[in-house]
Motif scaffolding. Structure first.
Motif, PDB file in Angstrom:
ATOM      1  N   MET A  30      12.862  -5.528 -11.406  1.00 33.36           N
ATOM      2  CA  MET A  30      12.617  -6.268 -10.149  1.00 33.36           C
ATOM      3  C   MET A  30      12.913  -7.756 -10.352  1.00 33.36           C
ATOM      4  O   MET A  30      13.539  -8.406  -9.500  1.00 33.36           O
ATOM      5  CB  MET A  30      11.162  -6.040  -9.700  1.00 33.36           C
ATOM      6  N   GLY A  45       9.431  -7.587  -4.486  1.00 27.66           N
ATOM      7  CA  GLY A  45       8.503  -8.167  -5.467  1.00 27.66           C
ATOM      8  C   GLY A  45       7.287  -8.805  -4.832  1.00 27.66           C
ATOM      9  O   GLY A  45       6.692  -9.726  -5.400  1.00 27.66           O
ATOM     10  N   ILE A  46       6.907  -8.318  -3.691  1.00 32.68           N
ATOM     11  CA  ILE A  46       5.836  -8.962  -2.917  1.00 32.68           C
ATOM     12  C   ILE A  46       4.503  -8.985  -3.683  1.00 32.68           C
ATOM     13  O   ILE A  46       3.775  -9.974  -3.648  1.00 32.68           O
ATOM     14  CB  ILE A  46       5.691  -8.269  -1.537  1.00 32.68           C
ATOM     15  N   CYS A  47       4.192  -7.915  -4.385  1.00 26.71           N
ATOM     16  CA  CYS A  47       2.909  -7.893  -5.111  1.00 26.71           C
ATOM     17  C   CYS A  47       3.008  -8.538  -6.494  1.00 26.71           C
ATOM     18  O   CYS A  47       2.034  -8.555  -7.244  1.00 26.71           O
ATOM     19  CB  CYS A  47       2.382  -6.466  -5.224  1.00 26.71           C
ATOM     20  N   GLY A  48       4.185  -9.057  -6.809  1.00 27.04           N
ATOM     21  CA  GLY A  48       4.333  -9.728  -8.094  1.00 27.04           C
ATOM     22  C   GLY A  48       4.508  -8.778  -9.270  1.00 27.04           C
ATOM     23  O   GLY A  48       4.337  -9.167 -10.421  1.00 27.04           O
ATOM     24  N   GLY A  49       4.829  -7.531  -8.968  1.00 30.96           N
ATOM     25  CA  GLY A  49       5.099  -6.600 -10.058  1.00 30.96           C
ATOM     26  C   GLY A  49       3.901  -5.792 -10.501  1.00 30.96           C
ATOM     27  O   GLY A  49       3.843  -5.332 -11.642  1.00 30.96           O
ATOM     28  N   ALA A  51       2.834  -2.905  -9.081  1.00 32.23           N
ATOM     29  CA  ALA A  51       2.917  -1.529  -8.555  1.00 32.23           C
ATOM     30  C   ALA A  51       2.008  -1.343  -7.346  1.00 32.23           C
ATOM     31  O   ALA A  51       1.395  -0.296  -7.159  1.00 32.23           O
ATOM     32  CB  ALA A  51       2.578  -0.480  -9.639  1.00 32.23           C
ATOM     33  N   MET A  52       1.932  -2.373  -6.508  1.00 32.46           N
ATOM     34  CA  MET A  52       1.027  -2.312  -5.357  1.00 32.46           C
ATOM     35  C   MET A  52       1.699  -2.545  -4.014  1.00 32.46           C
ATOM     36  O   MET A  52       1.026  -2.678  -2.992  1.00 32.46           O
ATOM     37  CB  MET A  52      -0.101  -3.339  -5.538  1.00 32.46           C
ATOM     38  N   CYS A  53       3.040  -2.619  -3.964  1.00 31.80           N
ATOM     39  CA  CYS A  53       3.647  -2.893  -2.661  1.00 31.80           C
ATOM     40  C   CYS A  53       4.866  -2.011  -2.343  1.00 31.80           C
ATOM     41  O   CYS A  53       5.195  -1.847  -1.187  1.00 31.80           O
ATOM     42  CB  CYS A  53       4.054  -4.365  -2.568  1.00 31.80           C
ATOM     43  N   ALA A  54       5.536  -1.519  -3.362  1.00 26.31           N
ATOM     44  CA  ALA A  54       6.749  -0.699  -3.202  1.00 26.31           C
ATOM     45  C   ALA A  54       7.949  -1.457  -2.630  1.00 26.31           C
ATOM     46  O   ALA A  54       8.973  -0.853  -2.325  1.00 26.31           O
ATOM     47  CB  ALA A  54       6.491   0.572  -2.390  1.00 26.31           C
ATOM     48  N   SER A  55       7.840  -2.769  -2.467  1.00 31.67           N
ATOM     49  CA  SER A  55       8.997  -3.534  -1.964  1.00 31.67           C
ATOM     50  C   SER A  55      10.139  -3.547  -2.976  1.00 31.67           C
ATOM     51  O   SER A  55      11.261  -3.908  -2.633  1.00 31.67           O
ATOM     52  CB  SER A  55       8.591  -4.974  -1.646  1.00 31.67           C
ATOM     53  N   CYS A  56       9.856  -3.181  -4.200  1.00 33.74           N
ATOM     54  CA  CYS A  56      10.875  -3.222  -5.262  1.00 33.74           C
ATOM     55  C   CYS A  56      11.468  -1.843  -5.515  1.00 33.74           C
ATOM     56  O   CYS A  56      12.149  -1.657  -6.517  1.00 33.74           O
ATOM     57  CB  CYS A  56      10.272  -3.766  -6.547  1.00 33.74           C
ATOM     58  N   LEU A  89       9.851   2.297  -8.990  1.00 36.74           N
ATOM     59  CA  LEU A  89       9.492   0.910  -8.698  1.00 36.74           C
ATOM     60  C   LEU A  89      10.146   0.059  -9.791  1.00 36.74           C
ATOM     61  O   LEU A  89       9.815   0.196 -10.971  1.00 36.74           O
ATOM     62  CB  LEU A  89       7.974   0.726  -8.714  1.00 36.74           C
ATOM     63  N   CYS A  91       9.798  -2.879 -10.642  1.00 34.94           N
ATOM     64  CA  CYS A  91       8.920  -3.775 -11.420  1.00 34.94           C
ATOM     65  C   CYS A  91       8.256  -3.047 -12.581  1.00 34.94           C
ATOM     66  O   CYS A  91       7.684  -3.683 -13.462  1.00 34.94           O
ATOM     67  CB  CYS A  91       7.846  -4.416 -10.533  1.00 34.94           C
TER      68      CYS A  91
END
Ligand code: FES
Length: 110
Positions: A30, A45-49, A51-56, A89, A91
Motif C-alpha cells: 500500500m 490507505g485510509i486507516c494507515g495500514g 487492516a481496518m478500511c479495505a481502501s488498499c 489488502l 497494506c
C-alpha cells in the motif's frame, strides 16, 4: 542481492505501471502504491495500514507466493466491496524479495 524488486501495478484507470520497490525500508505494498501516487490521496490507505478500511484492496494477478492472510485481513475482506478470490489488502503485504515480479490491480474505490 539487489535491494529493489520489480512490481507491476495496474491503477484504477487500467493503466499499467512498472515500479521498483525497496526491500530495505520496511514498506508494505500500500505504501509503495501511495509513494508512486498510483491512486488519489485519500482513496487508499485510509486507516494507515491497520487492516481496518479495505481502501488498499488489490487483486493479485500473478501467481506470486504471498505471505498468508492473517485473521484481521480476512475479517476486513469479508466486509469489503468488490472482493474476489484474488483480493488482498496491500497494506498487509510487506515488500520482500518474494514479491519480485508481482502483478496486482488496485480494486475500485468503494
Ligand atoms: Fe486500511 Fe489497508 S490501508 S486496510
Amino acid at each position: 542481492m539487489d535491494k529493489d524488486i520489480n512490481i507491476t501495478i495496474i491503477d484504477r484507470e487500467g493503466i499499467k505501471h512498472q515500479v521498483e520497490a525497496p526491500t530495505d525500508m520496511a514498506m508494505n505494498l500500500m505504501e509503495v502504491i501511495r509513494s508512486y501516487e498510483l491512486a488519489p490521496e485519500g482513496t487508499i490507505g485510509i486507516c494507515g495500514g491497520m487492516a481496518m478500511c479495505a481502501s488498499c484492496q488489490c487483486y493479485v494477478l500473478s501467481n506470486t507466493e504471498l505471505p498468508e492472510k492473517q485473521d484481521d485481513e480476512d475479517a476486513m475482506l469479508s466486509e469489503a466491496f468488490d472482493v474476489k478470490d484474488s483480493s488482498r489488502l496491500s497494506c498487509q503485504i510487506p515488500i520482500t524479495h518474494v514479491l519480485e515480479g508481482l502483478e496486482v490491480e488496485i480494486a475500485p474505490e468503494s
